[in-house]
Design a protein around this motif. Sequence first.
Motif, mmCIF file in Angstrom:
data_model
loop_
_atom_site.group_PDB
_atom_site.id
_atom_site.type_symbol
_atom_site.label_atom_id
_atom_site.label_comp_id
_atom_site.label_asym_id
_atom_site.label_seq_id
_atom_site.Cartn_x
_atom_site.Cartn_y
_atom_site.Cartn_z
ATOM 1 N N PHE A 62 -9.317 -1.754 -4.097
ATOM 2 C CA PHE A 62 -9.618 -0.857 -3.001
ATOM 3 C C PHE A 62 -10.934 -0.128 -3.289
ATOM 4 O O PHE A 62 -11.275 0.106 -4.458
ATOM 5 N N PRO A 63 -11.682 0.261 -2.255
ATOM 6 C CA PRO A 63 -12.913 1.008 -2.488
ATOM 7 C C PRO A 63 -12.639 2.368 -3.107
ATOM 8 O O PRO A 63 -11.572 2.955 -2.911
ATOM 9 N N ASN A 64 -13.626 2.849 -3.871
ATOM 10 C CA ASN A 64 -13.580 4.186 -4.468
ATOM 11 C C ASN A 64 -12.364 4.387 -5.364
ATOM 12 O O ASN A 64 -11.768 5.461 -5.385
ATOM 13 N N SER A 65 -11.967 3.314 -6.077
ATOM 14 C CA SER A 65 -10.816 3.371 -7.003
ATOM 15 C C SER A 65 -9.555 3.858 -6.297
ATOM 16 O O SER A 65 -8.754 4.604 -6.856
ATOM 17 N N GLY A 66 -9.374 3.421 -5.069
ATOM 18 C CA GLY A 66 -8.239 3.870 -4.286
ATOM 19 C C GLY A 66 -6.905 3.367 -4.802
ATOM 20 O O GLY A 66 -6.797 2.253 -5.331
ATOM 21 N N LYS A 67 -5.881 4.202 -4.659
ATOM 22 C CA LYS A 67 -4.505 3.850 -5.021
ATOM 23 C C LYS A 67 -3.573 4.340 -3.915
ATOM 24 O O LYS A 67 -3.734 5.448 -3.397
ATOM 25 N N TYR A 68 -2.611 3.507 -3.597
ATOM 26 C CA TYR A 68 -1.682 3.820 -2.515
ATOM 27 C C TYR A 68 -0.255 3.728 -3.032
ATOM 28 O O TYR A 68 0.138 2.741 -3.642
ATOM 29 N N THR A 69 0.529 4.780 -2.818
ATOM 30 C CA THR A 69 1.950 4.778 -3.153
ATOM 31 C C THR A 69 2.735 5.254 -1.949
ATOM 32 O O THR A 69 2.240 6.036 -1.126
ATOM 33 N N SER A 70 3.961 4.776 -1.857
ATOM 34 C CA SER A 70 4.792 5.180 -0.736
ATOM 35 C C SER A 70 6.259 5.138 -1.110
ATOM 36 O O SER A 70 6.707 4.240 -1.826
ATOM 37 N N VAL A 71 6.981 6.100 -0.604
ATOM 38 C CA VAL A 71 8.434 6.129 -0.713
ATOM 39 C C VAL A 71 8.998 5.945 0.687
ATOM 40 O O VAL A 71 8.580 6.632 1.628
#
Length: 287
Positions: A62-71
């Motif tokens: 992902f751009p800009n060292s993006g991280k996505y988490t979801s519950v």
Amino acid sequence: MSLFKTFTRFSFFLLILLTASKTVVFADGGFPVRPGRLLIAPSASYFFSNTQWDSTGVKKSFPNSGKYTSVGITLYAEYGISRRFAAIVSLPYVYNTYTQNIAPRTTVTSGLTDLETGLRYYLFNIDFVYYFSLQGTAITPTYSNNPNLGYGEEGGELKLAFSGTGSLFGKSTYFNASDGVRQYFGNNGPIQNRYTGTFGITLDDEFKNQISVSLSGINSFSDDKKFISGIPETNRNYSFIQASLSYGYSFTRELALYATGGEFLTGRNTSDGTIFSLALIYRLDYR
């Protein structure tokens, strides 16, 4: 539309798909539900992703060292109306967090997503071993003016399913296979093909322990194929294949617990991610 808003709109809808797909192990297929039986299945899932596939299937960060988490929390219920008909309802809630190394560094979005209500018709069986069913489902958004929670469009799905039982190495086995076509009624669709195959085996004579493997995927088609840096603006044209492994334990005939881990194998215009989920299955008989 900013790149970040584009990404979150895509990612939040992707999680809805994942939350729905994890219920396949215990709920999807052609096995009939006993008339008067109510199956209630609350479940919780955790999804993590920091990479994606672009329009050509190449994986990148992902751009800009993006991280996505979801519950995600989903309530699924199924009720046997008669020997031929069963009613189904499913409603997910999601809590999503996206972080990156530029402002805004953290963005949180949460809410109810799309309500699904359906009617399943059991077409026929072969020697009460193999079962075939047809299901119609209506998709109704529970939100308004919030693209981060989905398309915000009504839709419908028609799905065929085939299920059966057998034996392997002296152990009881079962399988579910389904394929559905879903159409959203807004501009540019999309129209989707959703498919799933599951094979499970019991590990003991008391039918308390079981394991299963699943392969599922979605092919979504739309005239709207726009995307930015490999991330589609509305996530209407994409595909992925996901593999899952589940373990189930039955405490009683009425109560069971399933733990599932899933991983993406390939994709196009979609995230690469890992999902873990727990589902509690409770059966009540009213006849």
